[in-house]
Design an enzyme around this catalytic site. Structure first.
Site, short mmCIF file in Angstrom:
data_model
loop_
_atom_site.label_atom_id
_atom_site.label_comp_id
_atom_site.label_asym_id
_atom_site.label_seq_id
_atom_site.Cartn_x
_atom_site.Cartn_y
_atom_site.Cartn_z
N LEU A 2 0.86 -1.18 0.00
CA LEU A 2 0.00 0.00 0.00
C LEU A 2 0.90 1.23 0.00
CD1 LEU A 2 -2.78 -0.75 2.69
CD2 LEU A 2 -3.00 -0.87 0.21
N ASP A 3 0.46 2.28 -0.67
CA ASP A 3 1.21 3.53 -0.62
C ASP A 3 1.30 4.01 0.83
OD1 ASP A 3 1.33 3.50 -3.38
OD2 ASP A 3 -0.39 4.84 -3.63
N ARG A 4 2.33 4.76 1.11
CA ARG A 4 2.54 5.24 2.48
C ARG A 4 1.34 6.04 2.99
NH1 ARG A 4 7.97 8.48 4.55
NH2 ARG A 4 7.37 8.64 6.74
#
Length: 327
Positions: free
Chosen positions: A155-157
């Site tokens: 997942l993106d940060r």
């Protein structure tokens, strides 16, 4: 021409004082891993070429027999590791008590060698690129009894929500195979700016990674990019935006964010793909981050059991929706 006998490549492997031959028993969780990768993970700082050399010379034994680098381990195998000098590794960052408490309360599922974690926004999934400690490093410290702990996907940060982590190699390989075959389900909640077109239920736009002169990495729609598809469903409309459910069929970097931008409705709070003036309007409504949340993940375990886990929307995003409903 023969090499000089003082060539370090020919030097015998040696151990620091007090360290001799090691005999390591392979846990069931690591069954199927190649012996070279098993050694690489345990001999930090030792060049891969050295590992291949000690395997080739027979200094490494499995159940008292020689093996090649491609040998796949079985649970219960006993691996003889010769004395070998390991360079001193830099001190690892330690997960603090606050982060541990947050992650302990974020565990949504822990069965059959699979973890589902409700990742908080702002936490990278792994260290690197200026990030000293990520989700996976923190989990490995929290589960010292688990010899295997790997991300199934990413997942993106800035994205919150459900993420899958395997505690067994067999689970990792099984679920990743489902992911590649399109059998693993992932559903996101996103707040798109503007009025989402009613007819736009499937976005098919190829994506390509691009690096700007500044060094910033972005993803763009490009005919020469990788095929990418996302399903969108309108859930609720507001004067300032549209709450949508998004299901990525493919798994490209920033896929939902770029496909929303491509439709003309970039996601609220996105610092990379949404104009500043749009984000400024949402900040006035209390939005302080990207409004993108992994709301549900679905897969099966190797034994055929179906797993479906939902992650509740974080309070800071729920508050934004309440404000939009009252506007």
């Amino acid at each position: 021409m023969p090499r000089n006998s003082s060539d370090p490549a020919d030097a015998p492997t040696s151990a620091p004082e007090g360290v001799g031959v090691q005999f390591l028993t392979v846990p069931d969780e690591l069954a199927g891993q190649r012996i070279d990768n098993f050694l690489q993970a345990r001999l930090k700082g030792v060049p891969r070429s050295r590992i291949y050399r000690i395997l080739r010379k027979g200094e490494v034994r499995v159940n008292k027999g020689r093996v090649k680098a491609e040998y796949r381990l079985k649970g219960g195998d006993v691996v003889r590791v010769p004395p070998i000098r390991v360079s001193e590794a830099p001190e690892k960052p330690v997960a603090g008590e606050q982060l541990r408490r947050v992650l302990e309360s974020a565990i949504l599922f822990d069965e059959g060698g699979l973890l589902v974690v409700n990742k908080p926004a702002g936490l990278a999934v792994h260290g690197g690129s200026g990030v000293r400690l990520g989700l996976i490093e923190a989990l490995r410290q929290m589960y010292p009894q688990s010899p295997f702990m790997e991300l199934v996907h990413r997942l993106d940060r800035d994205t919150s929500g459900a993420i899958l982590v395997a505690r067994k190699r067999s689970v990792l390989l099984h679920v990743q195979a489902e992911l590649r075959a399109g059998r693993m389900g992932k559903s996101y909640l996103a707040l798109a700016s503007g009025k989402w077109p009613r007819s736009q239920k499937l976005v098919e736009a190829p994506l390509r990674k691009n690096t700007l002169k500044s060094g910033e990495r972005i993803v763009v729609v490009d005919g020469e990019g990788k095929p990418s598809r996302t399903r969108f469903q309108v859930l609720e409309r507001f004067p300032a935006g549209t709450l949508v459910a998004a299901e990525p069929i493919t798994g490209r970097t920033h896929q939902i964010r770029v496909h929303a931008q491509f439709v003309g409705c970039p996601l609220a709070g996105d610092p990379k793909y949404t104009p500043d003036e749009v984000n400024s309007a949402f900040r006035e409504l209390g939005l302080k981050r990207l409004f993108l949340h992994s709301a549900e993940v679905r897969c099966t375990l190797p034994d055929g059991r179906a797993v479906s886990v939902a992650a509740p929307l974080p309070e800071e995003l729920e508050v934004v929706l309440q404000g939009l409903r009252g506007a």
